[in-house]
Design a protein around this motif. Structure first.
Motif, PDB file in Angstrom:
ATOM      1  N   PRO A  20       4.695   6.969   5.454  1.00 31.80           N
ATOM      2  CA  PRO A  20       6.125   7.867   6.141  1.00 31.80           C
ATOM      3  C   PRO A  20       5.623   9.303   5.102  1.00 31.80           C
ATOM      4  N   ALA A  21       6.469  10.616   5.187  1.00 31.48           N
ATOM      5  CA  ALA A  21       5.851  11.401   4.822  1.00 31.48           C
ATOM      6  C   ALA A  21       6.941  11.200   3.838  1.00 31.48           C
ATOM      7  N   VAL A  22       6.691  11.823   2.146  1.00 30.29           N
ATOM      8  CA  VAL A  22       7.834  11.612   1.584  1.00 30.29           C
ATOM      9  C   VAL A  22       7.880  13.255   0.994  1.00 30.29           C
ATOM     10  N   ARG A  23       7.960  13.804   0.029  1.00 24.62           N
ATOM     11  CA  ARG A  23       8.608  14.994  -0.379  1.00 24.62           C
ATOM     12  C   ARG A  23       7.441  15.895  -1.413  1.00 24.62           C
ATOM     13  N   HIS A  24       7.577  14.143  -2.173  1.00 22.58           N
ATOM     14  CA  HIS A  24       6.520  14.314  -3.791  1.00 22.58           C
ATOM     15  C   HIS A  24       4.680  13.782  -3.429  1.00 22.58           C
ATOM     16  N   ARG A  25       4.402  14.001  -2.338  1.00 28.35           N
ATOM     17  CA  ARG A  25       3.072  13.593  -1.832  1.00 28.35           C
ATOM     18  C   ARG A  25       1.884  13.408  -3.161  1.00 28.35           C
ATOM     19  N   TYR A  26       1.856  14.206  -3.765  1.00 23.99           N
ATOM     20  CA  TYR A  26       1.025  14.026  -4.949  1.00 23.99           C
ATOM     21  C   TYR A  26       1.119  13.265  -5.370  1.00 23.99           C
ATOM     22  N   ALA A  27       2.090  12.348  -5.843  1.00 22.48           N
ATOM     23  CA  ALA A  27       3.099  11.826  -6.650  1.00 22.48           C
ATOM     24  C   ALA A  27       2.443  10.198  -5.713  1.00 22.48           C
ATOM     25  N   VAL A  28       2.475   9.931  -4.781  1.00 28.05           N
ATOM     26  CA  VAL A  28       1.876   8.908  -3.467  1.00 28.05           C
ATOM     27  C   VAL A  28       0.614   9.280  -4.082  1.00 28.05           C
ATOM     28  N   ASP A  29      -0.491  10.164  -3.423  1.00 28.84           N
ATOM     29  CA  ASP A  29      -1.513  10.397  -3.675  1.00 28.84           C
ATOM     30  C   ASP A  29      -1.869   9.911  -4.905  1.00 28.84           C
ATOM     31  N   THR A  30      -1.159  10.187  -6.300  1.00 27.60           N
ATOM     32  CA  THR A  30      -1.509   8.741  -7.661  1.00 27.60           C
ATOM     33  C   THR A  30      -1.771   7.888  -7.322  1.00 27.60           C
ATOM     34  N   ALA A  31      -0.878   7.755  -7.051  1.00 27.81           N
ATOM     35  CA  ALA A  31      -0.387   6.031  -6.714  1.00 27.81           C
ATOM     36  C   ALA A  31      -1.709   5.111  -6.011  1.00 27.81           C
ATOM     37  N   LEU A  32      -1.419   6.294  -4.883  1.00 26.99           N
ATOM     38  CA  LEU A  32      -2.784   5.198  -4.367  1.00 26.99           C
ATOM     39  C   LEU A  32      -4.053   4.971  -5.198  1.00 26.99           C
ATOM     40  N   VAL A  33      -4.543   5.677  -5.814  1.00 27.63           N
ATOM     41  CA  VAL A  33      -5.596   6.359  -6.543  1.00 27.63           C
ATOM     42  C   VAL A  33      -5.472   5.393  -7.272  1.00 27.63           C
ATOM     43  N   LEU A  34      -4.818   5.073  -7.888  1.00 30.24           N
ATOM     44  CA  LEU A  34      -4.300   4.203  -9.406  1.00 30.24           C
ATOM     45  C   LEU A  34      -4.861   2.740  -8.381  1.00 30.24           C
ATOM     46  N   GLY A  35      -3.945   2.584  -7.301  1.00 31.50           N
ATOM     47  CA  GLY A  35      -3.614   0.787  -6.802  1.00 31.50           C
ATOM     48  C   GLY A  35      -5.327   0.975  -6.464  1.00 31.50           C
ATOM     49  N   GLY A  36      -5.725   2.015  -5.515  1.00 30.11           N
ATOM     50  CA  GLY A  36      -7.537   1.557  -5.936  1.00 30.11           C
ATOM     51  C   GLY A  36      -8.373   1.400  -6.825  1.00 30.11           C
ATOM     52  N   ALA A  37      -8.190   1.437  -7.464  1.00 31.14           N
ATOM     53  CA  ALA A  37      -8.804   1.340  -8.978  1.00 31.14           C
ATOM     54  C   ALA A  37      -8.055  -0.266  -9.864  1.00 31.14           C
ATOM     55  N   ALA A  38      -7.066  -0.100  -9.921  1.00 28.81           N
ATOM     56  CA  ALA A  38      -6.589  -1.590 -10.206  1.00 28.81           C
ATOM     57  C   ALA A  38      -7.026  -2.866  -8.950  1.00 28.81           C
ATOM     58  N   LEU A  39      -7.021  -2.224  -7.272  1.00 30.83           N
ATOM     59  CA  LEU A  39      -7.658  -3.345  -6.585  1.00 30.83           C
ATOM     60  C   LEU A  39      -8.680  -3.590  -7.266  1.00 30.83           C
ATOM     61  N   THR A  40      -9.745  -3.076  -7.060  1.00 29.72           N
ATOM     62  CA  THR A  40     -11.279  -2.889  -7.379  1.00 29.72           C
ATOM     63  C   THR A  40     -11.246  -3.822  -8.504  1.00 29.72           C
ATOM     64  N   GLY A  41     -10.530  -3.154  -9.565  1.00 32.70           N
ATOM     65  CA  GLY A  41     -10.739  -4.276 -10.782  1.00 32.70           C
ATOM     66  C   GLY A  41     -10.196  -5.622 -11.175  1.00 32.70           C
ATOM     67  N   ILE A  42      -9.091  -5.659 -10.254  1.00 31.44           N
ATOM     68  CA  ILE A  42      -9.064  -7.273  -9.936  1.00 31.44           C
ATOM     69  C   ILE A  42      -9.961  -7.585  -9.105  1.00 31.44           C
ATOM     70  N   ALA A  43     -10.663  -7.841  -7.933  1.00 33.71           N
ATOM     71  CA  ALA A  43     -11.358  -7.542  -7.511  1.00 33.71           C
ATOM     72  C   ALA A  43     -12.693  -8.811  -8.097  1.00 33.71           C
ATOM     73  N   ALA A  44     -12.962  -7.252  -9.033  1.00 37.90           N
ATOM     74  CA  ALA A  44     -13.692  -7.814  -9.386  1.00 37.90           C
ATOM     75  C   ALA A  44     -14.022  -8.722 -11.111  1.00 37.90           C
ATOM     76  N   GLN A  45     -12.678  -9.371 -10.905  1.00 40.54           N
ATOM     77  CA  GLN A  45     -12.997 -10.764 -11.734  1.00 40.54           C
ATOM     78  C   GLN A  45     -13.079 -12.385 -10.913  1.00 40.54           C
ATOM     79  N   ILE A  46     -13.096 -11.821  -9.596  1.00 42.07           N
ATOM     80  CA  ILE A  46     -13.311 -13.231  -8.980  1.00 42.07           C
ATOM     81  C   ILE A  46     -14.873 -12.991  -8.570  1.00 42.07           C
ATOM     82  N   ALA A  47     -15.715 -13.581  -9.975  1.00 41.48           N
ATOM     83  CA  ALA A  47     -17.252 -13.625  -9.902  1.00 41.48           C
ATOM     84  C   ALA A  47     -17.563 -15.204 -10.016  1.00 41.48           C
ATOM     85  N   VAL A  48     -18.809 -14.562  -8.979  1.00 35.73           N
ATOM     86  CA  VAL A  48     -19.414 -16.015  -9.452  1.00 35.73           C
ATOM     87  C   VAL A  48     -21.173 -16.170  -9.701  1.00 35.73           C
ATOM     88  N   PRO A  49     -21.263 -16.600 -10.859  1.00 35.67           N
ATOM     89  CA  PRO A  49     -23.069 -16.293 -11.092  1.00 35.67           C
ATOM     90  C   PRO A  49     -23.873 -16.818 -10.231  1.00 35.67           C
TER      91      PRO A  49
END
Length: 198
Positions: A20-49
Motif C-alpha cells: 500500500p502507498a504510504v507517505r514515507h516511501r523511503y522508510a518502507v524501502d529501507t525496511a524492505l532492504v534491511l528485511g531482505g538482508a536479515a532474511l538472507t542472514g537467517i536462511a544462511a543458518q540453515i546449513a548442511v555440510p
C-alpha cells in the motif's frame, strides 16, 4: 474463458511495489532492504555440510534470489550489499554463523549480490509471472552465483578448476533444482492471487 487478464498489475512492477502507498516511501524501502538482508542472514543458518567441500548447502542462495525478485534490482542489490558488508564487518550471519571476507565460500556471497540485482531486473520485465519465466530467472540467478563463487573457491583454496567445480557446483545442482521448483510455484501464484484481488 481466457485467463490473460488474471494479472492486471502494471508492467514494470515487482511484488514489493504492490505494498500500500504510504507517505514515507523511503522508510518502507529501507525496511524492505534491511528485511531482505536479515532474511538472507537467517536462511544462511540453515546449513548442511557437504562431504569433501568447504561450502555447505544453505538456504542463503534461495533467499537471495527471492529477495532480488521480490524487491527489484535496486532494493535487491542494496539488501545483499547490506548483508555482505555487515557480514564482512563481523556479524555472524554468513553460512553456519561465519563472518568476514576471504573464506572459501565468500565468493558465493558476492555472486548473490550480482544475482539479486539481475533477477530483480528480470522481475521488472515479468520474469516472475509465469512458471517458465520464473524457471529461467532462477536458473540464470543460480548460474551467476556459481560464476563468481566457484572461481573464488578455486583461488581461495588453491583447488584446480575441475576440483572447484566438483566441490562447489556439482553437489548443489539437485538442491538448486528443488529451490527453483519452489520459486516456480510461489512467485507466479503470488501474482495470480494479486490479480484476483485487484
Amino acid at each position: 474463458m481466457s485467463t490473460a487478464a488474471a494479472a492486471p498489475v502494471r508492467t514494470g512492477a515487482v511484488l514489493a511495489d504492490l505494498l500500500p502507498a504510504v507517505r514515507h516511501r523511503y522508510a518502507v524501502d529501507t525496511a524492505l532492504v534491511l528485511g531482505g538482508a536479515a532474511l538472507t542472514g537467517i536462511a544462511a543458518q540453515i546449513a548442511v555440510p557437504v562431504p569433501g567441500s568447504p561450502v555447505p548447502v544453505t538456504g542463503q542462495t534461495f533467499a537471495a534470489l527471492l529477495v532480488g525478485t521480490a524487491l527489484g534490482a535496486r532494493r535487491g542489490f542494496l539488501a545483499l550489499a547490506v548483508y555482505a558488508l555487515v557480514g564482512m564487518a563481523g556479524m555472524p550471519w554468513f553460512s553456519a554463523g561465519s563472518s568476514g571476507a576471504g573464506g572459501a565460500s565468500f565468493g558465493y556471497v558476492l555472486g548473490m549480490l550480482l544475482a539479486a540485482t539481475v533477477v530483480g531486473g528480470l522481475a521488472r520485465r515479468g520474469g516472475d509471472r509465469s512458471v517458465l519465466r520464473t524457471a529461467g530467472t532462477m536458473v540464470l540467478g543460480s548460474a551467476l552465483i556459481y560464476a563468481v563463487g566457484v572461481p573464488y573457491l578455486a583461488l581461495s583454496t588453491g583447488m584446480s578448476a575441475s576440483a572447484a567445480i566438483a566441490a562447489g557446483l556439482t553437489p548443489f545442482l539437485l538442491g538448486d533444482a528443488l529451490k527453483a521448483a519452489l520459486a516456480m510455484g510461489a512467485l507466479p501464484a503470488s501474482w495470480k492471487l494479486i490479480g484476483r484481488r485487484g
